[in-house]
Write a protein that holds these residues in place. Sequence first.
Motif, mmCIF file in Angstrom:
data_model
loop_
_atom_site.group_PDB
_atom_site.id
_atom_site.type_symbol
_atom_site.label_atom_id
_atom_site.label_comp_id
_atom_site.label_asym_id
_atom_site.label_seq_id
_atom_site.Cartn_x
_atom_site.Cartn_y
_atom_site.Cartn_z
ATOM 1 N N VAL A 223 0.982 11.833 3.626
ATOM 2 C CA VAL A 223 1.559 10.622 3.555
ATOM 3 C C VAL A 223 0.793 9.335 4.283
ATOM 4 N N VAL A 224 0.371 9.607 5.483
ATOM 5 C CA VAL A 224 -0.069 8.584 6.425
ATOM 6 C C VAL A 224 -1.456 8.494 5.912
ATOM 7 N N GLU A 225 -2.185 9.514 5.569
ATOM 8 C CA GLU A 225 -3.511 9.272 5.095
ATOM 9 C C GLU A 225 -3.670 8.518 3.709
ATOM 10 N N SER A 226 -3.177 8.892 2.979
ATOM 11 C CA SER A 226 -3.004 8.139 1.603
ATOM 12 C C SER A 226 -2.582 6.816 1.674
ATOM 13 N N TRP A 227 -1.645 6.332 2.509
ATOM 14 C CA TRP A 227 -1.300 4.923 2.766
ATOM 15 C C TRP A 227 -2.395 4.299 3.453
ATOM 16 N N LEU A 228 -3.033 4.862 4.383
ATOM 17 C CA LEU A 228 -4.264 4.277 5.107
ATOM 18 C C LEU A 228 -5.329 4.099 4.283
ATOM 19 N N SER A 229 -5.476 5.016 3.249
ATOM 20 C CA SER A 229 -6.736 4.744 2.347
ATOM 21 C C SER A 229 -6.359 3.563 1.402
ATOM 22 N N GLU A 230 -5.220 3.337 0.963
ATOM 23 C CA GLU A 230 -4.759 2.245 0.212
ATOM 24 C C GLU A 230 -5.021 0.949 1.019
ATOM 25 N N VAL A 231 -4.634 0.974 2.155
ATOM 26 C CA VAL A 231 -4.972 -0.349 3.071
ATOM 27 C C VAL A 231 -6.105 -0.692 3.007
ATOM 28 N N GLU A 232 -6.951 0.400 3.414
ATOM 29 C CA GLU A 232 -8.598 0.241 3.468
ATOM 30 C C GLU A 232 -9.089 -0.324 2.014
ATOM 31 N N PHE B 270 1.926 7.694 -6.640
ATOM 32 C CA PHE B 270 0.612 8.103 -7.105
ATOM 33 C C PHE B 270 0.258 9.142 -6.196
ATOM 34 N N SER B 271 0.739 9.403 -4.880
ATOM 35 C CA SER B 271 0.178 10.361 -3.879
ATOM 36 C C SER B 271 1.366 11.423 -3.281
ATOM 37 N N ILE B 272 2.537 10.597 -3.100
ATOM 38 C CA ILE B 272 3.344 11.222 -1.958
ATOM 39 C C ILE B 272 4.486 11.963 -3.166
ATOM 40 N N SER B 273 4.664 11.268 -4.036
ATOM 41 C CA SER B 273 5.990 11.822 -4.784
ATOM 42 C C SER B 273 5.488 12.972 -5.679
ATOM 43 N N ASN B 274 6.882 13.270 -6.487
ATOM 44 C CA ASN B 274 6.669 14.339 -7.566
ATOM 45 C C ASN B 274 6.364 13.670 -9.090
ATOM 46 N N ALA C 188 1.112 -1.124 -0.057
ATOM 47 C CA ALA C 188 -0.262 -0.078 -0.105
ATOM 48 C C ALA C 188 0.942 1.316 0.037
ATOM 49 N N LEU C 189 1.841 1.257 0.701
ATOM 50 C CA LEU C 189 2.926 2.320 0.703
ATOM 51 C C LEU C 189 3.589 2.499 -0.706
ATOM 52 N N ALA C 190 3.935 1.432 -1.335
ATOM 53 C CA ALA C 190 4.395 1.414 -2.702
ATOM 54 C C ALA C 190 3.627 2.103 -3.522
ATOM 55 N N LYS C 191 2.323 1.803 -3.689
ATOM 56 C CA LYS C 191 1.386 2.687 -4.505
ATOM 57 C C LYS C 191 1.235 4.306 -3.923
ATOM 58 N N SER C 192 1.120 4.222 -2.705
ATOM 59 C CA SER C 192 0.896 5.856 -2.284
ATOM 60 C C SER C 192 2.317 6.590 -2.673
ATOM 61 N N LEU C 193 3.266 5.932 -2.406
ATOM 62 C CA LEU C 193 4.722 6.684 -2.832
ATOM 63 C C LEU C 193 4.491 7.230 -4.329
#
Length: 441
Positions: free
Chosen positions: A218-227, A195-199, A188-193
């Motif tokens: 960071v935390v919010e987007s990661w948690l959303s992917e886990v959910e 599409f949501s966290i990186s440039n 979930a963090l790999a995807k967030s990095l």
Amino acid sequence: MSVLIKTDQFSRQTALFPDFAIPNGTLVNSTANKISHRDRGFHDWYRFVLSFPPHLVRQYLERFGLNDGATVLDPFCGTGTTIVEAKLCGINSVGIEANPVAYFASDVKSDWNIDPSKLKEHARQIAQSVNGAITSQNGNALRTLPDESMSLLLANSISPLPLHKSLLLIEALGEEAHSEFHRHEMLALAKSLVFSISNLHFGPEVGVQRIKKTDAPVVESWLSEVERMACDIQGCTPCNAQAVIHHADSRQLAQLLLPESIDAVFTSPPYPNEKDYTRTTRLESVLLGFIHNKEELRALKKGLLRSNTRNVYKGDDDDRWVDDHEEIQAIATEIEHRRVTLGKTSGFERLYGKVTKLYFGGMARHLAELRPYLRQGAFLGYVVGDQASYLQVMIRTGQLLAGIAESLGYRVVSIDLFRTRLATATRQQMREEVVVLQWNG
């Protein structure tokens, strides 16, 4: 070489993809390779931007007549589109992938045997802890990567504050590495990095956005992917289909497969072009700890099919497999002649002809290696695309691959047009095709 390009193949595309056809029987390119909303479950946990769509896999699994008990192989499984779709269809699958982060994604995406409610609760506890750590460290020096790891990233691919927050989250996840949820939370963090966290942006090459993010949730987007993962697992029908993923080279199959164990193959190998596929996954590969320095990156590239000049090394000899293939030799000669005529002298440009032969030699080696593991009558589908990356010399990948397969004893069933795409340099419409083969022993 007799390659069967049947005229009715192109009209048949309308029947193959009814949701994506237009009246003249060609595919709508903007949607032919697009993942539909109904297919996002599991597939969307993490996927390459240019991955082929689930509906393409589904259509060919049906066309190949696979059912319960059958086993499909994807020897270049990437982020697991064939693997996941096979599991959704109740079909056993085997995947092979040399890129460690893509292998990890395929393996996790096919693991649905966790409690979704407990996954969400575990992730929420980590989120609460990390948010507390972020607040408590306000005003302190920001965390960053070691220089040798940072040097692997595209410059400015992630801004300092989002990187700092991501490293705090990674530390918290590392403390829970024993958890049954750890791998899902890391994916979930790999995807967030990406599409949501990186440039980063993809267009289709990976690049860096002009306007950089100074901060990111960071935390919010990661948690959303886990959910989202938990929701997919909660809603899925129980499935007994088995999925086995190997972190390995598809040109070396002897230790991976049982003789005559594979009923079908569906895959998309790298195309022969100047796309360095390790750049596409570089950020998450580094931050999640799959590669730490240039030596590890080099080792990763050595395990990949030679498809671009960035992973050609001294001692590579897959080109010997096509020493007698007149058309491939002629293409390589034409590329070299054009290079000399145009006065192109860089080290990479000097390798264009060589890598073309290495690519098709590697595919020949793979197809030869694969034969003992196929059951009698097994069908194979290889999604490939025409290329003109090497000084605009046209490479008809599908036709060449079909000819190589035929010389190795495969029957060429058809070359199906999947879609066309516009080449940036030449403005030509390039064909993407499914080369359909059959192994009859």
